[in-house]
Design a protein around this motif. Structure first.
Motif, short mmCIF file in Angstrom:
data_model
loop_
_atom_site.label_atom_id
_atom_site.label_comp_id
_atom_site.label_asym_id
_atom_site.label_seq_id
_atom_site.Cartn_x
_atom_site.Cartn_y
_atom_site.Cartn_z
N VAL A 2 20.38 25.79 25.19
CA VAL A 2 21.04 24.90 24.23
C VAL A 2 22.45 24.61 24.71
CG1 VAL A 2 21.80 24.66 21.85
CG2 VAL A 2 19.67 25.87 22.36
N GLN A 3 22.82 23.36 24.67
CA GLN A 3 24.18 22.95 25.03
C GLN A 3 24.86 22.27 23.86
OE1 GLN A 3 23.52 20.58 28.60
NE2 GLN A 3 24.11 22.34 29.86
N LEU A 4 26.13 22.60 23.66
CA LEU A 4 26.92 22.02 22.60
C LEU A 4 28.16 21.41 23.23
CD1 LEU A 4 25.39 24.68 21.44
CD2 LEU A 4 26.95 24.41 19.51
N VAL A 5 28.43 20.16 22.91
CA VAL A 5 29.59 19.47 23.48
C VAL A 5 30.40 18.85 22.35
CG1 VAL A 5 30.40 17.69 25.05
CG2 VAL A 5 28.34 19.00 25.61
N GLU A 6 31.63 19.35 22.20
CA GLU A 6 32.53 18.83 21.17
C GLU A 6 33.36 17.67 21.71
OE1 GLU A 6 32.79 23.46 20.73
OE2 GLU A 6 32.74 21.98 22.34
N SER A 7 33.79 16.83 20.79
CA SER A 7 34.72 15.75 21.12
C SER A 7 35.46 15.35 19.86
CB SER A 7 33.97 14.54 21.70
OG SER A 7 33.05 14.02 20.75
N GLY A 8 36.50 14.54 20.05
CA GLY A 8 37.22 14.00 18.91
C GLY A 8 38.58 14.61 18.64
N GLY A 9 38.93 15.65 19.38
CA GLY A 9 40.25 16.25 19.19
C GLY A 9 41.35 15.36 19.72
N GLY A 10 42.58 15.76 19.45
CA GLY A 10 43.72 14.98 19.93
C GLY A 10 45.01 15.43 19.30
N LEU A 11 46.07 14.68 19.60
CA LEU A 11 47.40 14.95 19.05
C LEU A 11 47.67 13.94 17.95
CD1 LEU A 11 50.20 16.27 19.08
CD2 LEU A 11 50.84 14.66 20.89
N VAL A 12 47.92 14.45 16.74
CA VAL A 12 48.18 13.59 15.59
C VAL A 12 49.40 14.10 14.84
CG1 VAL A 12 45.75 12.92 15.34
CG2 VAL A 12 46.64 14.92 14.10
N GLN A 13 49.82 13.34 13.85
CA GLN A 13 50.95 13.74 13.02
C GLN A 13 50.45 14.32 11.69
OE1 GLN A 13 53.32 10.14 12.77
NE2 GLN A 13 54.50 10.74 14.58
N THR A 14 51.33 15.06 11.04
CA THR A 14 51.02 15.61 9.72
C THR A 14 50.55 14.50 8.79
OG1 THR A 14 52.62 17.40 9.99
CG2 THR A 14 51.97 16.82 7.75
N GLY A 15 49.44 14.78 8.11
CA GLY A 15 48.88 13.82 7.17
C GLY A 15 47.81 12.91 7.76
N ASP A 16 47.68 12.91 9.07
CA ASP A 16 46.67 12.08 9.72
C ASP A 16 45.27 12.70 9.59
OD1 ASP A 16 48.64 10.87 12.58
OD2 ASP A 16 48.54 10.25 10.47
N SER A 17 44.29 11.96 10.07
CA SER A 17 42.89 12.41 10.02
C SER A 17 42.29 12.40 11.42
CB SER A 17 42.06 11.49 9.12
OG SER A 17 42.52 11.51 7.79
N LEU A 18 41.31 13.27 11.61
CA LEU A 18 40.50 13.29 12.83
C LEU A 18 39.07 13.59 12.43
CD1 LEU A 18 42.55 15.37 15.46
CD2 LEU A 18 41.95 12.95 15.62
N ARG A 19 38.14 13.11 13.25
CA ARG A 19 36.73 13.43 13.06
C ARG A 19 36.20 14.06 14.33
NH1 ARG A 19 31.39 9.61 12.48
NH2 ARG A 19 30.31 10.78 10.84
#
Length: 124
Positions: A2-19
């Protein structure tokens, strides 16, 4: 395997959103309860959220319960973590994990497979 690959991280500011997304391959995704964990340098791994293998029933860390939402798409073999109103204390490497059982929980040692992680950094 089984392989799991994450994505979607990054640098954001307080109050922002990420998925965050986690694509699972190698075995049927629907076989696994899934979880998100996070870790910062010098600290123990921390449970964030988890979801049962059928998508019914989820669990979250208290400090994120009103800001983060875990979901899964068993057709697309993908796990998601919608993170809203991000705070500097959410900064960490986020890992998805798969547990060979129908029910998810918050115990990292009971998960069988792990992704490589994606960095989330929240500036103040």
């Amino acid at each position: 395997q089984v392989q799991l690959v994450e994505s979607g991280g990054g640098l954001v500011q307080t109050g922002d959103s990420l998925r965050l997304s986690c694509v699972v391959s190698g075995r049927p995704f629907s076989n696994y309860a899934m979880g998100w964990f996070r870790q910062t340098p010098g600290k123990e791994r921390e449970f964030v959220a988890a979801i049962n293998k059928n998508g019914h029933g989820s669990y979250k860390l208290y400090s994120v319960k009103d800001r983060f939402t875990i979901s899964r798409d068993n057709v697309a073999n993908t796990l998601f973590l919608q993170m809203n109103d991000l705070k500097p204390e959410d900064t960490a490497v986020y890992y998805c994990a798969a547990r060979t059982y129908y029910k998810a929980n918050d115990i990292g040692d009971e998960y069988d497979y792990w992704g490589q992680g994606t960095q989330v950094s929240v500036s103040s």
